[in-house]
Design a protein around this motif. Structure first.
Motif, PDB file in Angstrom:
ATOM      1  N   ASP A  33       0.104   6.872   2.364  1.00  0.00           N
ATOM      2  CA  ASP A  33      -1.144   7.592   2.648  1.00  0.00           C
ATOM      3  C   ASP A  33      -2.318   6.628   2.768  1.00  0.00           C
ATOM      4  N   ASP A  34      -2.353   5.645   1.877  1.00  0.00           N
ATOM      5  CA  ASP A  34      -3.453   4.673   1.912  1.00  0.00           C
ATOM      6  C   ASP A  34      -3.366   3.805   3.162  1.00  0.00           C
ATOM      7  N   LEU A  61       0.839  -1.191   0.000  1.00  0.00           N
ATOM      8  CA  LEU A  61       0.000   0.000   0.000  1.00  0.00           C
ATOM      9  C   LEU A  61       0.881   1.251   0.000  1.00  0.00           C
ATOM     10  N   ARG A  62       0.402   2.297  -0.677  1.00  0.00           N
ATOM     11  CA  ARG A  62       1.032   3.604  -0.506  1.00  0.00           C
ATOM     12  C   ARG A  62       0.888   4.016   0.946  1.00  0.00           C
TER      13      ARG A  62
END
Length: 299
Positions: A32-33, A29-30
């Motif tokens: 931020d995500d 996952l990024r």
């Protein structure tokens, strides 16, 4: 008086535990995500591993990127501990290399520099602690030499932590030079018992190799406890498992942890489950809350 004399489960009002999830288990996952997911699930914070996909400590503009992450954490109401266990952040060919124990002083200095950078990041994020570990003793290196290298390599990091006013939390890691609680105390004494040097306790590691049961490890570690990682594990097998897949009885562990008054994050540590990270994060928090409730009921 023993430092544990006032830490019995009946001698203080237990503090509410604060649960987090490690980004090393959300590597697909990024950042931020990942942070948004954890906030949505109800976690109190995050164990943020500095890595090439999550706040790369070696890429340009680290200060600006750190400020952005700090803002995101504040927006989401997430606490943070900075972790430094990225597998290939310094060397794309050697897992966790170089270490604080390498024969080449320049290689040891690269690891020390990374940890000093992590302390700076932790201070800028308002982190509860910065985590680190010793590394595996290189082949052909005797124990006295390895301990000397570790002590010398850690000194600038401890100094940086003292200057920044942030605890440095060393993790005993199975297979490493510093593998047990007893090894932590050896390092602590070698460094002169600095005030900003504390301990990362991985509950699974206690089950794996410590002579005491995990709940007793928590009580023994309490005076130096600055960061907690939590996962399931089996005796003698260093494999981080989802809750329920190992042998640990968690309510007594969480009761012991609450009784110490520990105020930091208790971070789920499932680094080999990134392929199912969102699912594991979703399952882990309800499990921990149920275990914490059972601990309170039976205390």
């Amino acid at each position: 008086m023993s430092p544990l004399a006032d830490l019995s489960e009946t001698s203080r009002t237990p503090a509410p535990l604060r649960f987090g999830y490690g980004t090393n288990g959300l590597g697909d996952l990024r950042l931020d995500d990942a942070l948004g997911l954890l906030a949505d699930l109800g976690y109190d914070g995050v164990g943020l591993t500095l890595d090439h996909m999550h706040l790369d400590p070696l890429a340009p503009d680290l200060g600006a990127r750190t400020r952005r992450v700090a803002g995101r954490l504040a927006e989401l109401g997430l606490g943070v501990t900075v972790e430094t266990g990225a597998r290939y952040v310094l060397d794309p060919r050697r897992k966790h290399g170089p270490t604080l124990l390498d024969a080449d002083p320049a290689d040891r200095a690269r690891r020390t520099d990374l940890l000093v950078r992590a302390v700076g990041v932790g201070a800028d994020l308002g982190a509860h602690a910065v985590h680190c570990f010793s590394g595996i003793t290189p082949e052909g290196t005797d124990q006295d030499t390895a301990w000397q290298r570790l002590t010398e390599s850690m000194t600038p990091v401890v100094d940086a932590a003292a200057t920044a006013g942030i605890p440095l939390a060393v993790e005993p890691e199975p297979g490493h030079l510093l593998a047990t609680l007893a090894d932590f105390h050896r390092l602590r004494h070698a460094l002169g018992d600095p005030g900003h040097l504390g301990l990362t306790l991985d509950i699974g590691h206690c089950q794996c190799l410590e002579p005491l049961p995990p709940a007793d490890c928590v009580r023994a570690a309490a005076p130096w406890l600055r960061h907690v990682q939590i996962d399931d594990m089996r005796r003698g097998v260093h494999e981080h498992l989802p809750f329920g897949d190992g042998e640990i009885d968690f309510p007594p562990v969480l009761a012991a942890l609450a009784a110490t008054g520990y105020q930091g994050l208790t971070v789920v540590e499932l680094p080999r489950h990134s392929h199912a990270g969102p699912e594991q994060a979703t399952r882990s928090l309800p499990f921990l809350r149920r275990a914490a409730t059972a601990a309170a009921i039976h205390r």
